[in-house]
Design a protein around this motif. Structure first.
Motif, PDB file in Angstrom:
ATOM      1  N   GLU A 149      44.579  44.165  33.769  1.00 14.71           N
ATOM      2  CA  GLU A 149      43.409  44.984  33.415  1.00 14.71           C
ATOM      3  C   GLU A 149      42.113  44.316  33.892  1.00 14.71           C
ATOM      4  O   GLU A 149      41.205  44.985  34.389  1.00 14.71           O
ATOM      5  N   GLU A 150      42.033  42.984  33.751  1.00  9.30           N
ATOM      6  CA  GLU A 150      40.861  42.250  34.220  1.00  9.30           C
ATOM      7  C   GLU A 150      40.721  42.373  35.735  1.00  9.30           C
ATOM      8  O   GLU A 150      39.616  42.559  36.248  1.00  9.30           O
ATOM      9  N   VAL A 151      41.832  42.252  36.434  1.00 12.03           N
ATOM     10  CA  VAL A 151      41.821  42.374  37.893  1.00 12.03           C
ATOM     11  C   VAL A 151      41.327  43.759  38.287  1.00 12.03           C
ATOM     12  O   VAL A 151      40.476  43.904  39.171  1.00 12.03           O
ATOM     13  N   THR A 167      32.980  41.753  47.107  1.00 12.58           N
ATOM     14  CA  THR A 167      33.077  41.637  48.560  1.00 12.58           C
ATOM     15  C   THR A 167      34.499  41.969  49.005  1.00 12.58           C
ATOM     16  O   THR A 167      35.425  42.015  48.188  1.00 12.58           O
ATOM     17  N   LEU A 168      34.657  42.161  50.283  1.00 13.43           N
ATOM     18  CA  LEU A 168      35.977  42.452  50.838  1.00 13.43           C
ATOM     19  C   LEU A 168      36.934  41.284  50.589  1.00 13.43           C
ATOM     20  O   LEU A 168      38.085  41.501  50.196  1.00 13.43           O
ATOM     21  N   GLU A 169      36.441  40.061  50.781  1.00 16.32           N
ATOM     22  CA  GLU A 169      37.284  38.880  50.555  1.00 16.32           C
ATOM     23  C   GLU A 169      37.696  38.777  49.091  1.00 16.32           C
ATOM     24  O   GLU A 169      38.846  38.476  48.777  1.00 16.32           O
ATOM     25  N   GLN A 170      36.746  39.036  48.185  1.00 20.90           N
ATOM     26  CA  GLN A 170      37.051  38.983  46.759  1.00 20.90           C
ATOM     27  C   GLN A 170      38.054  40.067  46.375  1.00 20.90           C
ATOM     28  O   GLN A 170      38.963  39.824  45.594  1.00 20.90           O
ATOM     29  N   SER A 171      37.873  41.262  46.928  1.00 24.94           N
ATOM     30  CA  SER A 171      38.793  42.347  46.591  1.00 24.94           C
ATOM     31  C   SER A 171      40.198  42.050  47.116  1.00 24.94           C
ATOM     32  O   SER A 171      41.192  42.346  46.448  1.00 24.94           O
ATOM     33  N   PHE A 172      40.285  41.438  48.280  1.00 23.15           N
ATOM     34  CA  PHE A 172      41.590  41.067  48.822  1.00 23.15           C
ATOM     35  C   PHE A 172      42.259  40.022  47.927  1.00 23.15           C
ATOM     36  O   PHE A 172      43.450  40.129  47.621  1.00 23.15           O
TER      37      PHE A 172
END
Length: 78
Positions: A25-27, A37-42
């Motif tokens: 749920e946190e994710v 950011t894209l890197e963070q979302s990946f």
């Protein structure tokens, strides 16, 4: 050699399903943020997929414990 021991220690610390669901749920919350950011979302996506795999393993393990062998060698639900 020490690295393998560290990896084993991390794997031994299995979370409960409830704890794993809470982390998923946190994710999801972080993935829904507009400023990610894209890197963070990946990275969050990969973490979420690993958590889902852990859930599947836990559920499979519990299902196997619930089944027991009957007198004829078949499996019955407990």
């Amino acid at each position: 050699m020490a690295k393998k021991k560290e990896e084993k220690t991390e794997k031994e610390q299995v979370l409960s399903l409830e704890e794993t669901f809470a982390q998923i749920e946190e994710v999801i919350g972080r993935l829904e943020a507009e400023d990610i950011t894209l890197e963070q979302s990946f990275a969050e996506y990969n973490r979420g997929m690993a958590l889902l795999a852990q859930c599947n393993e836990t559920i499979d393990r519990v299902e196997k414990k619930v089944l027991k062998i009957n007198e004829d060698g078949g499996l019955d639900e407990f």
